[in-house]
Motif scaffolding. Structure first.
Motif, mmCIF file in Angstrom:
data_model
loop_
_atom_site.group_PDB
_atom_site.id
_atom_site.type_symbol
_atom_site.label_atom_id
_atom_site.label_comp_id
_atom_site.label_asym_id
_atom_site.label_seq_id
_atom_site.Cartn_x
_atom_site.Cartn_y
_atom_site.Cartn_z
ATOM 1 N N GLU A 224 -9.930 1.932 -3.070
ATOM 2 C CA GLU A 224 -8.489 2.188 -2.980
ATOM 3 C C GLU A 224 -7.755 0.932 -3.425
ATOM 4 O O GLU A 224 -7.949 -0.139 -2.849
ATOM 5 C CB GLU A 224 -8.091 2.558 -1.555
ATOM 6 C CG GLU A 224 -6.661 3.066 -1.443
ATOM 7 C CD GLU A 224 -6.322 3.558 -0.038
ATOM 8 O OE1 GLU A 224 -5.998 2.702 0.803
ATOM 9 O OE2 GLU A 224 -6.401 4.780 0.204
ATOM 10 N N GLU A 225 -6.931 1.056 -4.474
ATOM 11 C CA GLU A 225 -6.236 -0.090 -5.040
ATOM 12 C C GLU A 225 -4.772 0.257 -5.289
ATOM 13 O O GLU A 225 -4.394 1.431 -5.370
ATOM 14 C CB GLU A 225 -6.893 -0.528 -6.347
ATOM 15 C CG GLU A 225 -8.306 -1.072 -6.191
ATOM 16 C CD GLU A 225 -8.348 -2.508 -5.682
ATOM 17 O OE1 GLU A 225 -7.289 -3.076 -5.356
ATOM 18 O OE2 GLU A 225 -9.459 -3.080 -5.622
ATOM 19 N N ARG A 226 -3.961 -0.790 -5.441
ATOM 20 C CA ARG A 226 -2.515 -0.620 -5.597
ATOM 21 C C ARG A 226 -2.114 -0.512 -7.074
ATOM 22 O O ARG A 226 -2.611 -1.261 -7.906
ATOM 23 C CB ARG A 226 -1.777 -1.794 -4.951
ATOM 24 C CG ARG A 226 -2.015 -1.882 -3.450
ATOM 25 C CD ARG A 226 -1.344 -3.105 -2.855
ATOM 26 N NE ARG A 226 -1.748 -3.288 -1.457
ATOM 27 C CZ ARG A 226 -1.380 -4.297 -0.694
ATOM 28 N NH1 ARG A 226 -0.597 -5.248 -1.200
ATOM 29 N NH2 ARG A 226 -1.789 -4.389 0.557
ATOM 30 N N SER B 287 -9.544 8.900 -11.241
ATOM 31 C CA SER B 287 -8.868 9.436 -10.060
ATOM 32 C C SER B 287 -9.731 10.561 -9.487
ATOM 33 O O SER B 287 -10.558 11.152 -10.201
ATOM 34 C CB SER B 287 -7.487 9.954 -10.437
ATOM 35 O OG SER B 287 -7.595 10.998 -11.397
ATOM 36 N N ASP C 17 0.821 -1.209 0.000
ATOM 37 C CA ASP C 17 0.000 0.000 0.000
ATOM 38 C C ASP C 17 0.856 1.260 0.000
ATOM 39 O O ASP C 17 0.510 2.266 -0.628
ATOM 40 C CB ASP C 17 -0.923 0.029 1.224
ATOM 41 C CG ASP C 17 -2.161 -0.844 1.035
ATOM 42 O OD1 ASP C 17 -2.567 -1.059 -0.123
ATOM 43 O OD2 ASP C 17 -2.716 -1.310 2.043
ATOM 44 N N GLU D 84 -9.069 5.184 -14.390
ATOM 45 C CA GLU D 84 -8.721 4.032 -13.558
ATOM 46 C C GLU D 84 -9.413 2.751 -14.017
ATOM 47 O O GLU D 84 -8.869 1.664 -13.865
ATOM 48 C CB GLU D 84 -9.104 4.308 -12.092
ATOM 49 C CG GLU D 84 -8.292 5.404 -11.422
ATOM 50 C CD GLU D 84 -6.945 4.911 -10.923
ATOM 51 O OE1 GLU D 84 -6.539 3.802 -11.296
ATOM 52 O OE2 GLU D 84 -6.304 5.635 -10.146
ATOM 53 N N GLN E 80 0.063 12.511 -5.093
ATOM 54 C CA GLN E 80 0.154 11.399 -4.150
ATOM 55 C C GLN E 80 -0.005 11.965 -2.749
ATOM 56 O O GLN E 80 0.853 12.710 -2.270
ATOM 57 C CB GLN E 80 1.487 10.670 -4.290
ATOM 58 C CG GLN E 80 1.602 9.439 -3.388
ATOM 59 C CD GLN E 80 2.861 8.645 -3.673
ATOM 60 O OE1 GLN E 80 3.825 9.171 -4.209
ATOM 61 N NE2 GLN E 80 2.854 7.371 -3.341
ATOM 62 N N ALA F 192 -1.006 2.471 -3.060
ATOM 63 C CA ALA F 192 -2.467 2.606 -3.022
ATOM 64 C C ALA F 192 -2.906 4.010 -3.419
ATOM 65 O O ALA F 192 -2.368 5.004 -2.920
ATOM 66 C CB ALA F 192 -2.976 2.270 -1.628
ATOM 67 N N TYR F 193 -3.884 4.071 -4.317
ATOM 68 C CA TYR F 193 -4.509 5.328 -4.731
ATOM 69 C C TYR F 193 -6.022 5.135 -4.744
ATOM 70 O O TYR F 193 -6.528 4.043 -4.997
ATOM 71 C CB TYR F 193 -4.043 5.745 -6.130
ATOM 72 C CG TYR F 193 -2.630 6.257 -6.188
ATOM 73 C CD1 TYR F 193 -2.348 7.623 -6.125
ATOM 74 C CD2 TYR F 193 -1.561 5.375 -6.297
ATOM 75 C CE1 TYR F 193 -1.041 8.091 -6.174
ATOM 76 C CE2 TYR F 193 -0.248 5.832 -6.350
ATOM 77 C CZ TYR F 193 -0.006 7.195 -6.290
ATOM 78 O OH TYR F 193 1.291 7.645 -6.340
ATOM 79 N N THR F 194 -6.726 6.243 -4.529
ATOM 80 C CA THR F 194 -8.185 6.231 -4.498
ATOM 81 C C THR F 194 -8.748 6.408 -5.900
ATOM 82 O O THR F 194 -8.178 7.122 -6.725
ATOM 83 C CB THR F 194 -8.709 7.353 -3.586
ATOM 84 O OG1 THR F 194 -8.201 7.159 -2.265
ATOM 85 C CG2 THR F 194 -10.232 7.355 -3.525
ATOM 86 N N THR G 169 -16.376 4.443 -3.992
ATOM 87 C CA THR G 169 -15.023 4.891 -3.642
ATOM 88 C C THR G 169 -14.187 3.664 -3.278
ATOM 89 O O THR G 169 -14.564 2.894 -2.389
ATOM 90 C CB THR G 169 -15.033 5.871 -2.458
ATOM 91 O OG1 THR G 169 -15.840 7.007 -2.775
ATOM 92 C CG2 THR G 169 -13.617 6.359 -2.148
#
Length: 547
Positions: free
Chosen positions: A468-470, A496, A63, A503, A426, A447-449, A466
């Protein structure tokens, strides 16, 4: 204050130290203890991020953006504990840190040596977060006797001496080969491996012995006698049909009891193995089977897509279905019609990758899935190839491609529907990158939303808008082509938070066609399958019933 378990290996590599460590962590959790697992790798790369998948297999991403050894994936899948950048270190990273300190003058002019400076750095790394858990499991890569691993062995020897008696133990994994000509198991390789370990000051309390044949009590007693280990602490590790049988198998052999006894813990609660009983039940009592093609470029080495293969298995478990994987080399489609190769499959997955090789084949796989209504999951590059396919065949951008391929060729051959990401947000700060920056650690990592569109397929799959994934990539789909692509029916269903970076894409009029820029496989677990993989396999089941 944590108790420390150091896991070492001998005789040969690839015996399964990572799996044994992960299974032991799961067993200690089942008894109510908290755990964290770490990997100490002897290679001189700072991290595996720049290593070829053929050299090292998959790069696992945490993450917080660390590129790590694939064993950390095992740790997460078995314990559910999210790994951190402090859970993986290499000789390269250790030496880099020591040399940076020397350049700054931190050592006040002293001569820098392996002992104490390198070993102290390793010990400092091991002790990070020791107050957070009950047990810290540290796996040493390679085998005892490897030259590059000696500083790590010396460091853990010193570390065990620095701590109060009874706070550290050593678990050694070895091989008990069977000689068919003699018709017997041979314990001598294990004896020599332990002798080598003891010669550098480390005496294992627990031996885990890999064997293809049952180890008789007589042989266990012999191993215990000559290795100075209690007979009950000689644990057999046999080949299993599935890695997820390991916690149950090791518990039957008494591994968790042996480890706790080595620490002098005799009043530990009995383990709750219901989680692993359920996992085993779903594996062994599957009610059907589906065939999934993984169209990639590193198909000669299964470990290159380790997390994807495991996540597909988890998706099958969620649906009580056995998933039969087949690796399809994307380059085959450069000269052959994909129809003959892909017709037998119920679903198609195109994974990530780097470089142009095999990409035309991946584009053809995406086209086949779209036009034949076959469930499709595109991950990272797999999403980008699906977008390029739509741009070429539906949006009229016939020369659509990626800036990555132009950069490799040194000229502009494509309209860059996929471009090199030069800056992004970030957390609370902006990150900037150049095409010619150093390769290591310069991607969009961690990890980003993402925000999902209401009413989209992915919002339905996730049950939220919503997520959150890597991530692990340098190139992105250019949002300026969104309007042209959406006119063809392609939906940009995940973006994003600032709306600049696509995404997720999907075809709403397709039974199941989703591409994601991130790596959902990294967060899937056997007891908590990732929703995308569970839904993908469900779609594959429905597809198989239509045939």
């Amino acid at each position: 204050m944590a108790r420390f378990i150091f896991i070492t290996g001998g005789v040969v590599s690839s015996l399964g130290k990572g799996l044994s460590s992960a299974a032991l962590g799961a067993l200690l959790q089942a008894r109510g203890y908290t755990v964290r697992l770490r990997k100490l790798d002897p290679y001189l790369n700072v991290d595996p991020g720049t290593m070829s998948p053929f050299e090292h297999g998959e790069v696992f991403v945490t993450d917080d953006g660390a590129e790590t050894d694939l064993d950390l994936g095992h740790y997460e899948r078995f314990t559910g504990v999210s790994a951190r950048n402090t859970d993986s270190v290499s000789s390269g990273r250790i030496y880099s840190t020591v040399l940076e300190k020397e350049r700054r003058g931190d050592y006040l002019g002293k001569t820098i040596q392996v002992i104490p400076h390198v070993t102290n750095e390793i010990k400092d790394f091991i002790s990070i977060g020791e107050d957070e858990v009950d047990f810290m499991l540290c796996e040493i890569g390679g085998t005892v006797g490897d030259i590059e691993a000696l500083p790590f062995f010396e460091a853990i020897r010193q570390f065990s001496q620095d701590k109060p008696r009874g706070q550290c133990i050593f678990m050694h994994l070895t091989l008990i080969p069977y000689l068919a000509a003699a018709g017997e198991l041979k314990t001598k390789p294990t004896q020599h491996s332990v002798k080598e370990l003891r010669s550098i000051g480390i005496a294992p309390e627990v031996l885990v012995c890999r064997s293809e044949h049952p180890i008789p009590d007589k042989e266990r007693a012999k191993i215990g006698l000559f290795c100075n280990v209690r007979t009950e602490n000689v644990i057999a590790a046999y080949d299993l049909k599935s890695i997820y049988e390991a916690p149950l198998a090791y518990h039957r052999e008494g591994l968790d009891t042996a480890v706790l006894n080595a620490f002098g813990i005799t009043d530990a609660p009995m383990p709750d193995m219901s989680r692993w009983d359920d996992v085993a039940d779903r594996l062994t009592n599957a009610e059907g089977e589906v065939k999934v093609a993984i169209v990639g470029k590193y198909t000669q080495l299964g470990d290159a897509y380790k997390s994807i293969a495991e996540a597909l298995t988890h998706g099958g478990m969620a649906n009580r279905t056995r998933v039969k994987l087949e690796w399809v080399d994307a380059e085959v489609f450069d000269t052959e019609d994909p129809v003959a190769h892909l017709e037998p499959f119920d679903a198609i997955l195109v994974p990530g990758g780097f470089g142009e090789r095999g990409t035309e084949g991946k584009i053809k796989a995406a086209e086949y899935a779209r036009t034949h209504n076959v469930p499709y999951l595109g991950i990272c590059l797999g999403m980008q190839m699906a977008v390029i396919e739509a741009a070429r065949n539906l949006a009229g951008i016939t020369d659509a491609g990626s800036e990555e391929f132009d950069h490799e060729a040194g000229g502009k051959r494509f309209t860059p529907v996929v471009y090199h990401l030069k800056e992004w947000v970030q957390g609370n700060h902006k990150v900037a990158r150049k095409v010619d920056d150093d390769k290591g650690g310069t991607m969009r990592l961690g990890a980003y939303t993402a925000q999902l569109e209401e009413g989209s397929k992915v919002a339905e799959v996730y049950g939220t808008t919503t997520i959150e994934e890597r991530h692990r990539h340098r190139y992105e789909v250019d949002v300026k082509y969104r309007e042209a692509l959406e006119k063809t029916g392609l939906r940009f269903s995940g973006m994003s938070p600032d709306g600049r970076l696509p995404e997720i894409i999907e075809w709403p009029d397709h039974p199941w066609f989703i591409g994601v820029q991130f790596h959902p496989e990294l967060k899937s677990k056997p007891f908590a399958p990732h929703p995308l993989f569970a839904s993908f396999i469900k779609a594959a089941i429905e597809s198989s019933r239509l045939v």
